[in-house]
Write a protein that holds these residues in place. Structure first.
Motif, PDB file in Angstrom:
ATOM      1  N   PRO A 155       2.491-134.895 -29.725  1.00  0.00           N
ATOM      2  CA  PRO A 155       2.368-133.491 -30.132  1.00  0.00           C
ATOM      3  C   PRO A 155       1.949-132.553 -29.003  1.00  0.00           C
ATOM      4  N   GLN A 156       0.989-132.983 -28.157  1.00  0.00           N
ATOM      5  CA  GLN A 156       0.528-132.082 -27.098  1.00  0.00           C
ATOM      6  C   GLN A 156       1.623-131.799 -26.070  1.00  0.00           C
ATOM      7  N   HIS A 157       2.594-132.727 -25.942  1.00  0.00           N
ATOM      8  CA  HIS A 157       3.706-132.476 -25.031  1.00  0.00           C
ATOM      9  C   HIS A 157       4.554-131.309 -25.547  1.00  0.00           C
ATOM     10  N   LEU A 195       5.551-136.616 -35.828  1.00  0.00           N
ATOM     11  CA  LEU A 195       5.454-135.812 -34.612  1.00  0.00           C
ATOM     12  C   LEU A 195       5.560-134.328 -34.925  1.00  0.00           C
ATOM     13  N   THR A 196       6.520-133.972 -35.753  1.00  0.00           N
ATOM     14  CA  THR A 196       6.743-132.559 -36.080  1.00  0.00           C
ATOM     15  C   THR A 196       5.582-131.971 -36.879  1.00  0.00           C
ATOM     16  N   VAL A 197       5.109-132.706 -37.861  1.00  0.00           N
ATOM     17  CA  VAL A 197       4.011-132.205 -38.697  1.00  0.00           C
ATOM     18  C   VAL A 197       2.744-132.000 -37.869  1.00  0.00           C
ATOM     19  N   GLU A 198       2.423-132.973 -37.023  1.00  0.00           N
ATOM     20  CA  GLU A 198       1.223-132.840 -36.181  1.00  0.00           C
ATOM     21  C   GLU A 198       1.379-131.719 -35.166  1.00  0.00           C
ATOM     22  N   THR A 199       2.581-131.583 -34.598  1.00  0.00           N
ATOM     23  CA  THR A 199       2.819-130.516 -33.618  1.00  0.00           C
ATOM     24  C   THR A 199       2.690-129.148 -34.273  1.00  0.00           C
ATOM     25  N   CYS A 230      11.378-129.317 -29.230  1.00  0.00           N
ATOM     26  CA  CYS A 230      11.610-130.592 -29.891  1.00  0.00           C
ATOM     27  C   CYS A 230      11.491-131.681 -28.830  1.00  0.00           C
ATOM     28  N   ASP A 231      11.556-132.944 -29.242  1.00  0.00           N
ATOM     29  CA  ASP A 231      11.532-133.999 -28.241  1.00  0.00           C
ATOM     30  C   ASP A 231      12.912-134.111 -27.597  1.00  0.00           C
ATOM     31  N   GLY A 232      12.979-134.814 -26.459  1.00  0.00           N
ATOM     32  CA  GLY A 232      14.213-134.878 -25.699  1.00  0.00           C
ATOM     33  C   GLY A 232      15.342-135.608 -26.381  1.00  0.00           C
ATOM     34  N   GLU A 339      -6.323-130.828 -26.445  1.00  0.00           N
ATOM     35  CA  GLU A 339      -6.738-132.074 -25.799  1.00  0.00           C
ATOM     36  C   GLU A 339      -5.570-133.048 -25.728  1.00  0.00           C
ATOM     37  N   SER A 340      -5.488-133.767 -24.603  1.00  0.00           N
ATOM     38  CA  SER A 340      -4.426-134.762 -24.430  1.00  0.00           C
ATOM     39  C   SER A 340      -4.797-136.044 -25.155  1.00  0.00           C
TER      40      SER A 340
END
Length: 342
Positions: A155-157, A195-199, A230-232, A339-340
């Motif tokens: 998510p942090q990315h 991933l989407t929900v947390e982001t 979005c992710d790659g 935070e990472s």
């Protein structure tokens, strides 16, 4: 474009499906049309001969000797580490040394990523660099990132991608307060994978960006958001689908318009409008996609790019340098407090 810079742009002379047969004419076109200087990397004698064949006699293109070549099918990381004198690695190193404002390559995408990451390096605080692809829309340009540099993300990315993309949109395309959307399967906050929900939860709390919430695939061509993250893996699928769909659509349209006498007459009447539409959707107008999050600028172009596309990539790289994109991205990321994770 404002605040022009005369710092050269490094061009990987052997990059792409047709190498110097395309890159040399592209460099010549760029310096003749815009205030761009080019450092052209590759085998010195071959490039000099090609420039003479092209009729170039100016002093805004400088050849930098790089006798090795990284092929399109080579393993990216191994090739970059082994071929330190390749046209791609030397071009990236010119940026790292401050001799060039940016690097442009239509070569092996993985190798271009590796050369940029190893040679130029990421900005402090940036965990992942992302490919930012400009999509022409009815409202302007939407930037999609990541378009393929990072298949697996946290998510942090994606939060950092949003900050980088917004800084780029503001600096290069002049959007005062870029609208950022998170690509998902529905607009509701709870839609999408983990991933989407947390982001979504992180972006909703992130200062410095105008977060719209979730957007869907159809919102990209509509221009609903100025930046879509979005992710790659997802981004690359979207990119390739859009490219293939555009080619097939225009191919089918051309075939139908030339089918009979009446349609040919109609095509002739509609030609100016069709040309304007084609120009709006033409990827060569943008030339390449920047790899955002680096200490310098790196633009990745299609392997099948023609000279016009690479010339526009050189122009885009020069414009990004003129607008201090790297400094603006650094400021955007430094203001981020997420935070990472591990």
């Amino acid at each position: 474009m404002g605040g022009e810079t005369r710092t050269p742009v490094a061009l990987d002379g052997l990059g792409g499906d047709r190498g110097l047969d395309v890159t040399v004419p592209a460099a010549v076109e760029a310096v003749q049309r815009w205030p761009v200087r080019v450092l052209l990397t590759g085998p010195k004698q071959r490039l000099q001969d090609a420039l003479r064949t092209a009729g170039y006699e100016g002093d805004t293109i400088e050849v930098v000797d790089a006798p090795e070549e990284i092929g399109m099918g080579e393993h990216p990381v191994e090739a970059v580490r082994r071929k330190r004198r390749s046209s791609l690695v030397v071009a990236a190193q010119l940026v790292a040394e401050g001799r060039a404002a940016a690097v442009v390559s239509a070569g092996n995408t993985g190798a271009a990523l590796a050369a940029s990451l190893f040679g130029i390096g990421r900005l402090p605080g940036v965990e992942r660099a992302a490919i930012a692809t400009p999509f022409p829309t009815r409202r302007g340009v939407t930037i999609l990132l990541d378009s393929g540099a990072n298949v697996d993300c946290r998510p942090q990315h994606l939060v950092q991608f949003a900050l980088l993309g917004a800084a780029y949109s503001h600096a290069v395309f002049g959007v005062p307060e870029p609208k950022v959307g998170l690509l998902s399967v529905g607009t509701e906050p709870g839609k999408g994978d983990k991933l989407t929900v947390e982001t979504h939860g992180l972006l909703a709390q992130t200062a410095g960006i105008r977060f719209l919430g979730n957007v869907e695939g159809l919102d990209i061509p509509a221009g609903t958001a100025d930046v879509v993250v979005c992710d790659g893996f997802v981004g690359n699928v979207v990119l390739k689908l859009a490219e293939g769909l555009a080619e097939e659509l225009f191919g089918a349209l051309k075939s139908e318009l030339l089918r009979g006498t009446l349609t040919k007459v109609g095509a002739a009447l509609a030609r100016p409008a069709l040309r304007r539409v084609a120009a709006r959707l033409d990827y060569t107008e943008y030339g390449g996609a920047p790899l955002l999050g680096l200490k310098g600028l790196s633009f990745i172009a299609h392997g099948r790019s023609n000279a016009r596309a690479i010339a526009h990539a050189l122009r885009a790289a020069q414009a990004a340098a003129a607008h201090n994109v790297v400094q603006r991205m650094a400021q955007a990321v430094q203001g981020e407090k997420v935070e990472s994770g591990s």
